[in-house]
Design an enzyme around this catalytic site. Structure first.
Site, PDB file in Angstrom:
ATOM      1  N   ASP A  67       3.058   3.729   4.556  1.00 34.25           N
ATOM      2  CA  ASP A  67       2.093   4.546   5.292  1.00 34.25           C
ATOM      3  C   ASP A  67       0.772   4.749   4.561  1.00 34.25           C
ATOM      4  O   ASP A  67       0.640   4.398   3.387  1.00 34.25           O
ATOM      5  CB  ASP A  67       2.724   5.915   5.630  1.00 34.25           C
ATOM      6  CG  ASP A  67       3.531   6.493   4.468  1.00 34.25           C
ATOM      7  OD1 ASP A  67       3.252   6.132   3.319  1.00 34.25           O
ATOM      8  OD2 ASP A  67       4.443   7.287   4.726  1.00 34.25           O
ATOM      9  N   ASN A 135      11.779  17.711   5.848  1.00 33.62           N
ATOM     10  CA  ASN A 135      12.165  17.903   7.263  1.00 33.62           C
ATOM     11  C   ASN A 135      12.881  16.666   7.825  1.00 33.62           C
ATOM     12  O   ASN A 135      13.025  16.527   9.027  1.00 33.62           O
ATOM     13  CB  ASN A 135      10.933  18.239   8.114  1.00 33.62           C
ATOM     14  CG  ASN A 135       9.907  17.115   8.135  1.00 33.62           C
ATOM     15  OD1 ASN A 135      10.112  16.059   7.535  1.00 33.62           O
ATOM     16  ND2 ASN A 135       8.795  17.329   8.819  1.00 33.62           N
ATOM     17  N   HIS A 137      11.836  13.517   7.447  1.00 32.84           N
ATOM     18  CA  HIS A 137      11.001  12.365   7.814  1.00 32.84           C
ATOM     19  C   HIS A 137      11.211  11.199   6.853  1.00 32.84           C
ATOM     20  O   HIS A 137      11.555  11.376   5.695  1.00 32.84           O
ATOM     21  CB  HIS A 137       9.523  12.737   7.995  1.00 32.84           C
ATOM     22  CG  HIS A 137       8.731  12.996   6.759  1.00 32.84           C
ATOM     23  ND1 HIS A 137       7.851  14.056   6.646  1.00 32.84           N
ATOM     24  CD2 HIS A 137       8.628  12.327   5.584  1.00 32.84           C
ATOM     25  CE1 HIS A 137       7.268  14.017   5.477  1.00 32.84           C
ATOM     26  NE2 HIS A 137       7.717  12.980   4.809  1.00 32.84           N
ATOM     27  N   GLU A 142       7.765  11.792  11.734  1.00 31.41           N
ATOM     28  CA  GLU A 142       8.134  13.199  11.797  1.00 31.41           C
ATOM     29  C   GLU A 142       9.258  13.415  12.813  1.00 31.41           C
ATOM     30  O   GLU A 142       9.514  12.551  13.665  1.00 31.41           O
ATOM     31  CB  GLU A 142       6.901  14.025  12.198  1.00 31.41           C
ATOM     32  CG  GLU A 142       5.737  13.924  11.223  1.00 31.41           C
ATOM     33  CD  GLU A 142       5.935  14.735   9.938  1.00 31.41           C
ATOM     34  OE1 GLU A 142       7.090  14.942   9.507  1.00 31.41           O
ATOM     35  OE2 GLU A 142       4.915  15.157   9.361  1.00 31.41           O
TER      36      GLU A 142
HETATM   37  C1  GLP Z   1       5.615  11.852   2.053  1.00 27.59           C
HETATM   38  C2  GLP Z   1       5.608  10.336   2.339  1.00 27.59           C
HETATM   39  C3  GLP Z   1       7.005   9.798   2.394  1.00 27.59           C
HETATM   40  C4  GLP Z   1       7.788  10.397   1.254  1.00 27.59           C
HETATM   41  C5  GLP Z   1       8.028  11.850   1.556  1.00 27.59           C
HETATM   42  C6  GLP Z   1       8.695  12.618   0.428  1.00 27.59           C
HETATM   43  O1  GLP Z   1       4.858  12.608   2.917  1.00 27.59           O
HETATM   44  N1  GLP Z   1       4.877   9.898   3.473  1.00 27.59           N
HETATM   45  O2  GLP Z   1       6.976   8.384   2.331  1.00 27.59           O
HETATM   46  O3  GLP Z   1       9.023   9.760   1.112  1.00 27.59           O
HETATM   47  O4  GLP Z   1       6.871  12.483   2.009  1.00 27.59           O
HETATM   48  O5  GLP Z   1       7.815  12.810  -0.635  1.00 27.59           O
HETATM   49  P1  GLP Z   1       8.227  13.296  -2.048  1.00 27.59           P
HETATM   50  O6  GLP Z   1       8.953  12.180  -2.698  1.00 27.59           O
HETATM   51  O7  GLP Z   1       6.947  13.618  -2.742  1.00 27.59           O
HETATM   52  O8  GLP Z   1       9.093  14.493  -1.886  1.00 27.59           O
END
Ligand code: GLP
Length: 244
Positions: A67, A135, A137, A142
């Site tokens: 992304d 959440n 995702h 989402e």
């Molecule tokens: C982000 C990214 C995801 C990631 C997730 C968890 O917003 N778009 O690809 O896996 O949230 O992030 P983190 O590893 O910092 O908890």
């Protein structure tokens, strides 16, 4: 789903990196799906170490990132482009033209189509690395995203913007939209490695393990994938670590 727990985040990162390095050595032309966020940074650090000490080469490796924020230039340190440069690409021998990340500055809708075209041309992804949103995702898909979605533009939820505001000056600076590979685009990968770390993910992890498969919890679709490995550290499992 094959679930492996590790005593610490460091152990998780080492285990993940050892797994990915082995896959790269076995198949020097591997197509990797890459994630950003805090969770995979330790793995990237270890991959760099393995590259230096073991000589694991990325010369023929292709990567697709999940992304990018809409409206975010590559030069902005909060872009996922800059993230990947900083945490991995500039330290290894990967070729720039084989690393794909959605362009946050292009027309978002057109960019989604182009990204899918690139996935078709250079894919399928052999090994997709995923983190887990609090959440549920995956990528930036989402809750409520259709399981059949391909690369698309999403409006980020308040909870995700709040979670990611730790990297920005404040929540008002966090972009409202992102381009993300869709759930079906992710499920197309031959193999998936999901990394879960930290007490903040405990609830989501529990839901993934014991909850039903539902679009309200995007990660739940992974239960339908034939080849998923989950690496989770103790703090993602422990209630006590929330207090610590
Ligand atoms: C982000 C990214 C995801 C990631 C997730 C968890 O917003 N778009 O690809 O896996 O949230 O992030 P983190 O590893 O910092 O908890």
């Amino acid at each position: 789903m094959d679930i492996i727990t590790t005593p610490s985040y460091e152990a998780l990162s080492k285990e993940a990196a050892a797994y990915v390095s082995r896959k790269v050595q076995e198949n020097p032309h591997i197509v990797l799906g890459l994630a950003t966020g805090s969770t995979p940074t330790g793995m990237y650090e270890q991959l760099i170490k393995n590259h230096i000490t073991l000589g694991t080469s990325y010369r023929n490796v292709t990567t697709f990132n999940l992304d990018e924020y809409v409206g975010m230039s590559k030069k902005n340190h909060n872009s996922y482009y800059a993230f990947m440069e900083k945490h991995l690409f500039q330290h290894i021998d990967i070729q720039n033209e084989f690393t794909f990340i959605p362009d946050g500055m292009s027309d978002p809708q057109k960019e989604c189509g182009l990204y899918e075209e690139k996935l078709r041309k250079h894919g399928p992804i052999d090994l997709q690395i995923l983190g887990l949103g609090a959440n549920g995702h995956i990528g930036f898909n989402e809750p409520g995203t259709p399981f059949c979605s391909r690369t698309h533009v999403v409006e980020l939820t308040d909870s995700t913007r709040k979670a990611n505001s730790r990297f920005f000056k404040g929540i008002e600076d966090v972009p409202t939209h992102a381009i993300t590979m869709g759930i079906d685009s992710i499920m197309n990968a031959k193999e998936i490695l999901l990394l879960v770390s930290g007490a903040i993910k405990k609830e989501a992890f529990e839901k993934l393990l014991y909850g039903e498969i539902s679009e309200d919890f995007p990660a739940s679709i992974l239960k339908k994938h034939p080849c998923v490995k989950i690496l989770a550290d103790q703090s993602a499992l422990d209630t006590s670590s929330i207090i610590a």
